[in-house]
Scaffold this active site. Structure first.
Site, PDB file in Angstrom:
ATOM      1  N   GLY A 265      29.077  -8.986   6.578  1.00  0.00           N
ATOM      2  CA  GLY A 265      27.650  -8.796   6.806  1.00  0.00           C
ATOM      3  C   GLY A 265      27.445  -7.916   8.021  1.00  0.00           C
ATOM      4  N   LYS A 266      26.186  -7.599   8.272  1.00  0.00           N
ATOM      5  CA  LYS A 266      25.900  -6.724   9.401  1.00  0.00           C
ATOM      6  C   LYS A 266      26.399  -7.341  10.700  1.00  0.00           C
ATOM      7  CE  LYS A 266      22.281  -4.355   6.958  1.00  0.00           C
ATOM      8  NZ  LYS A 266      20.906  -3.990   6.754  1.00  0.00           N
TER       9      LYS A 266
END
Ligand code: GLU
Length: 479
Positions: free
Chosen positions: A245-246
């Site tokens: 994920g980011k």
């Protein structure tokens, strides 16, 4: 019938490595089978909407060479391709369900729903809204959510990647179709759009697998045929057992582009992250991927993201472009990656520099550092020179003597070519009785003050006689 696939991102920010793969597989499949791919922008979550995100998505796909057949920029028979502009479509389908008794208007306030949920928590039973469904729902009016009226039962389906799936009635609920703000939920919007747009293969992240029975119930109630389901396993973060994920540093695809990763390498790397053709081959062109891709070789477990591998692959692609298309073709890709001082040098000179450093590059932005001393004199750093592991054994007098011999020898080179320079260097070795590591390190450091350089004769050839001798003399004076 033609295969129709789609990539349906939500414009909630940049597209990172973890989600662009959901565009690659449908693209490859569509191209391989002579079908088409649609780009659809799922922008109904107005709270998460990010200005400019759609353009970023378009840019990213175009840069990767994944041009879509229908959608924003290109249009098509199913316009508009933005969900926010298709509200009337969703409402029309929801009204059909209202009319057939398979949906109901539901003005229940969220506090009441929270109470129901609390009650289930207390009783330790799973919360299912259908157990609290209002007995006499009102006539629908704009501003009221519309919910599906589900019929609990078992479902079975085949997911191309995950295999045979079976679920019981406990997973089915009265999901919201249209929200109070008039926008559809993802759950409903995508079904309407996929049906209207003739999508045959739904390829998307595996996170939607658990909702699939609710989608099957909707297909049934709407009298629609099920598409083929292809759930793509997660791309895992470099560490731990979690989705990339980011927050795990998943960079945007365009950030890699700006760092000098080639689209060929990015496409190659991501396509092979979770898919292989059963051979040992690692480097694939887009055409090869289109030819070899197959849905049944997509892995059903998560694939770990490995940036080192991506950069290795990028290095391979840089070499391949140079070897197959020539120095000029590679040079044409490097516009933004030269050191500032390079601007005052000719293009021919830059191409020459590139020709001797390209095989050391992992990304094009490495050019900036690796090529710096070809465009401006490096700062003389005698500490660095004297600390070199081959030179530290030599006394200052020896260093000075050696340097003078190098200057004298190289000054004698008539025609400044790589071959003549190599001959002169070889003669120097014999005459000084030094090891190549000592002699060549001295010259290399004196002209570059860099950690490494290409082959010495090539480096000197590109630097030219005047610069080489000037730099050697400057060092000789500083010993
Ligand atoms: N809009 C959804 C997302 O960005 C797409 C899921 C799908 O492909 O249906 O996750």
């Amino acid at each position: 019938m033609k295969n129709v696939t789609r990539f349906a991102p939500s414009p909630t920010g940049y597209i990172h490595i973890g989600n662009v793969r959901s565009a690659i597989y449908p693209y490859l499949f569509a191209r391989q089978t002579g079908g088409k791919i649609i780009l659809r922008i799922e922008d109904t979550d107005r709270e998460r909407y990010v200005e400019g995100a759609t353009e970023l998505i378009e840019d990213t796909l175009q840069w990767l060479g994944l041009m879509w057949d229908e959608g924003p920029l290109v249009g098509g028979p199913h316009e508009p391709y933005f969900q926010s502009e298709r509200k009337d479509h969703y409402l029309a389908w929801a009204k059909k369900l209202l009319a057939s008794g398979r949906a109901y208007a539901d003005p229940t306030p969220s506090e009441k729903i929270a109470e129901y949920r609390e009650q289930c928590n207390r009783e330790k039973i799973p919360f299912l809204y259908r157990n609290f469904r209002p007995d006499n729902p009102p006539e629908w009016e704009p501003g009221m959510p519309i919910r599906f009226k589900t019929e609990p039962k078992d479902y079975s389906w085949t997911d191309v990647v995950m295999g045979e799936m079976h679920t019981g009635p406990e997973v089915l609920d009265d999901i919201i179709l249209i929200k109070a703000d008039g926008y559809p939920t993802y759950n409903f919007g995508h079904i309407v759009d996929d049906a209207e747009m003739g999508v045959t293969h739904v390829m998307r992240g595996v996170e939607y697998l658990s909702s699939t029975p609710n989608y099957l119930a909707l297909y049934e109630a709407l009298g629609l045929e099920r598409p083929v389901f292809v759930s793509l396993p997660h791309i895992l973060a470099p560490q731990g057992n979690k989705k990339l994920g980011k927050r795990d540093g998943a960079k945007s695809v365009t950030e890699y582009r700006d760092d000098g990763v080639l689209p060929e390498a990015m496409l190659n790397y991501l396509a092979c992250l979770g898919w292989n053709d059963g051979t040992e081959q690692e480097i694939y062109t887009k055409d090869e991927l289109i030819e070899r891709f197959s849905l049944d070789r997509i892995q059903n477990s998560g694939a770990r993201y490995d940036e080192t591998k991506l950069l290795w692959m990028n290095g391979q692609w840089i070499r391949r472009i140079f070897d197959e298309q020539g120095a000029r073709a590679l040079y044409d890709r490097t516009a933004n990656f030269w050191p500032e001082d390079a601007a005052s040098w000719s293009e021919d000179y830059r191409v020459k520099v590139l020709s001797i450093i390209y095989d050391r590059l992992k990304t094009l932005s490495d050019i900036r550092e690796i090529s710096a001393y070809f465009f401006s004199d490096p700062e003389v750093d005698m500490e660095m020179l004297k600390a070199n592991k081959f030179l530290k054994k030599l006394s200052e007098a020896e260093l000075e003597d050696l340097m003078k011999k190098c200057i004298a020898k190289l000054s004698d080179v008539k025609e400044w070519t790589a071959d003549n320079l190599q001959n002169a260097l070889n003669e120097l070795l014999v005459e000084t009785e030094k090891k190549p590591a000592e002699l060549f390190s001295l010259i290399r450091i004196a002209v570059s003050f860099a950690a490494f350089s290409p082959a010495l004769n090539l480096t000197l050839e590109v630097l030219g006689r005047e610069t080489t001798l000037a730099r050697l003399n400057k060092v000789a004076r500083s010993i």
